[in-house]
Design an enzyme around this catalytic site. Sequence first.
Site, PDB file in Angstrom:
ATOM      1  N   GLU A  69       0.827  -1.211   0.000  1.00 14.39           N
ATOM      2  CA  GLU A  69       0.000   0.000   0.000  1.00 14.39           C
ATOM      3  C   GLU A  69       0.862   1.262   0.000  1.00 14.39           C
ATOM      4  O   GLU A  69       0.625   2.191  -0.781  1.00 14.39           O
ATOM      5  CB  GLU A  69      -0.916  -0.007   1.220  1.00 14.39           C
ATOM      6  CG  GLU A  69      -1.749   1.258   1.369  1.00 14.39           C
ATOM      7  CD  GLU A  69      -2.413   1.363   2.731  1.00 14.39           C
ATOM      8  OE1 GLU A  69      -3.384   2.124   2.844  1.00 14.39           O
ATOM      9  OE2 GLU A  69      -1.948   0.693   3.671  1.00 14.39           O
ATOM     10  N   LYS A  82      20.357 -14.477 -11.640  1.00  8.54           N
ATOM     11  CA  LYS A  82      20.400 -15.568 -10.659  1.00  8.54           C
ATOM     12  C   LYS A  82      19.597 -16.784 -11.111  1.00  8.54           C
ATOM     13  O   LYS A  82      19.646 -17.844 -10.483  1.00  8.54           O
ATOM     14  CB  LYS A  82      19.900 -15.066  -9.303  1.00  8.54           C
ATOM     15  CG  LYS A  82      20.819 -14.015  -8.691  1.00  8.54           C
ATOM     16  CD  LYS A  82      20.243 -13.440  -7.419  1.00  8.54           C
ATOM     17  CE  LYS A  82      21.202 -12.412  -6.805  1.00  8.54           C
ATOM     18  NZ  LYS A  82      21.444 -11.249  -7.674  1.00  8.54           N
ATOM     19  N   ARG A  97      26.291 -16.060   2.502  1.00  2.77           N
ATOM     20  CA  ARG A  97      24.988 -16.284   3.123  1.00  2.77           C
ATOM     21  C   ARG A  97      24.284 -17.469   2.459  1.00  2.77           C
ATOM     22  O   ARG A  97      24.703 -17.915   1.372  1.00  2.77           O
ATOM     23  CB  ARG A  97      24.141 -15.021   2.998  1.00  2.77           C
ATOM     24  CG  ARG A  97      24.746 -13.822   3.714  1.00  2.77           C
ATOM     25  CD  ARG A  97      23.948 -12.567   3.454  1.00  2.77           C
ATOM     26  NE  ARG A  97      23.972 -12.189   2.052  1.00  2.77           N
ATOM     27  CZ  ARG A  97      23.361 -11.110   1.557  1.00  2.77           C
ATOM     28  NH1 ARG A  97      22.679 -10.325   2.365  1.00  2.77           N
ATOM     29  NH2 ARG A  97      23.433 -10.824   0.272  1.00  2.77           N
TER      30      ARG A  97
END
Length: 624
Positions: A317, A411, A542
């Site tokens: 929103e 990716k 990561r």
Amino acid sequence: MKKFKARWLSLGAFAFDLCAVTASWLLAYVVRFNGPVPDEYLRSGLHALVWVLIAYASMFRGYGLYRGMWVFASLPDLVRIAKAVGVGALAVVIGTALLQPQPIVPRSVWIVSPMLLFLVMGGSRALYRSAKEFYLYGGLVGQGKPVFVVGAGSAGANLVRELKRSGEWRLVGLLDDDAVKQGREINGCRVLGSINDLQRLSAQMKVEHVIIAVPSASPEVHRRIATLCVRAGVKALTLPAITSLAEDQKALTRIRVIDLEDLLGRDPVHIDGAHVGELLANRVVMVTGAGGSIGSELCRQILAFAPAQLVVFDVSEFALYRLNEELRARFPDVAVVPTIGDVKDALLVDKIMQSHRPHIVFHAAAYKHVPLMEELNAWQAVRNNVLGTYRVAQAAIRHGVSRFVLISTDKAVNPTNVMGASKRLAEMVCSVLQREARHRTRFEIVRFGNVLGSAGSVIPKFQEQIANGGPVTVTHPEITRFFMTIPEASQLVLQASSMGEGGEIFILDMGQPVRIADLAQDLIRLYGFSGDQIRVVFTGLRPGEKLYEELLADDETTTRTPHPKLRIARARAVPDELIDQLLPWLMQHRVPSDDEVRRDLRRWVSEYQAPAPGLRSVNVVAGR
């Protein structure tokens, strides 16, 4: 009052020049006789001086010597003086031949007199300008910040003239890679050496600022110079491209601090505006994920082509509110339709398509943060990126959308994470839908890497860490990524969408990959800090992250397109029954675990591989 003053100044300059004519004429006689002038020659010279003054006065007025101001006297003024004196001297010679004064004017006077006159007139103007500038700026110049100018071309020469009259800067010297220019002077300032000498010279001369004055150089040259400035620890400013400078605009008013884009050295993008305009002008266009970085920039670029209506769709929103406010302010003449919703909501998406009948849909809605999607949110990534794509695509087919453009990622090539595998699966869904002959919708895929400043990207994170005093965290010393700017990526997406015939995977030219560790260190220096003040710490790869990204899978080939920054990949074949097998999995009434998601993804995306665990390295501090 100003006109009156200017007129008197012009008359004063004219009177001075006539006095210069008199003085140079008589002095020429003194030179001819090496001292006192004989009485008869003096009388003859004084009689001739009357028409000599008339001849030179006519030339001075005729060549417009009094339109300029002495304080701004320059080479064009000297050229006009030379022409006026030369033609005036010729008129004197002709007059002497016709009038035959007795005794005759010595021939040496014809030669020496105009030479002396030119020296007096030109020298007086130069002396006046120097004195005036010293009076106006001289007391401030010594107090200005010392600065080098990189580039000894025309832009550098113009900049030198401005810097000499600036109270803010004190020009120390110039640098240029051209060996011919090194050691020479431009307006009294020496070219001290090559650009590679910047670090040594800046330390030696205590110079902390550099202005890069090579606006016509290639982006690669700009990137090299900007990198040298950053790594030398100086604060660099640069001139804009020559085409963006107005003719009457001073260069110093347009210099700007170099930024990250200068360090990346991206070529400017030129798109076929007419071709893209045919696709978008007076059409209804829909953008999903419109509140994101790429989606919002696509909206801005699209509105520049005056569509009939722009339907902006996003689940956030706040993001949609901000975008709607901006677009309505910037493009008040185009109808913008803000719609909040989830791309997986088939009923809502279908209703929007039915109501607005878009001609083209840009599907940019995606979950794309790799570590966040890898653990705890793997199923949400797959459902949003694959099922969401399928439902928007099916709605597009049902309602006759002409083109469907999927925004994909590098990716998706040989993916090692859930996000990349889900985007590859979305590409495969579009490929299957393209092969269905019963509809007219063309499916196109545009694949590219990281964009500067996008939400969740590494650059804003680095900037925030630097603002907080560090350290800056990088996952691995050797990790590399492709980068391009958000406007560049958006423009190429529009270009690709106008070129596709259906089924293509367009690959954007991402340039050369960038080492993230180098990028972090350069960004630290760009913000004025040293490696001692803000450190770079390596935290280890990561979950789902790999050292480098690819734009093509190993067994894919590419073909050229008419646009130099776009290529088309020919991907491996996708089985026709993919969607029939995939939908029951995506629609199951349970939330599978992350391990189950990863396991099942390998069924659909055979090239999906988990990253090698040995690539982690934790808490290593970068050396300087």
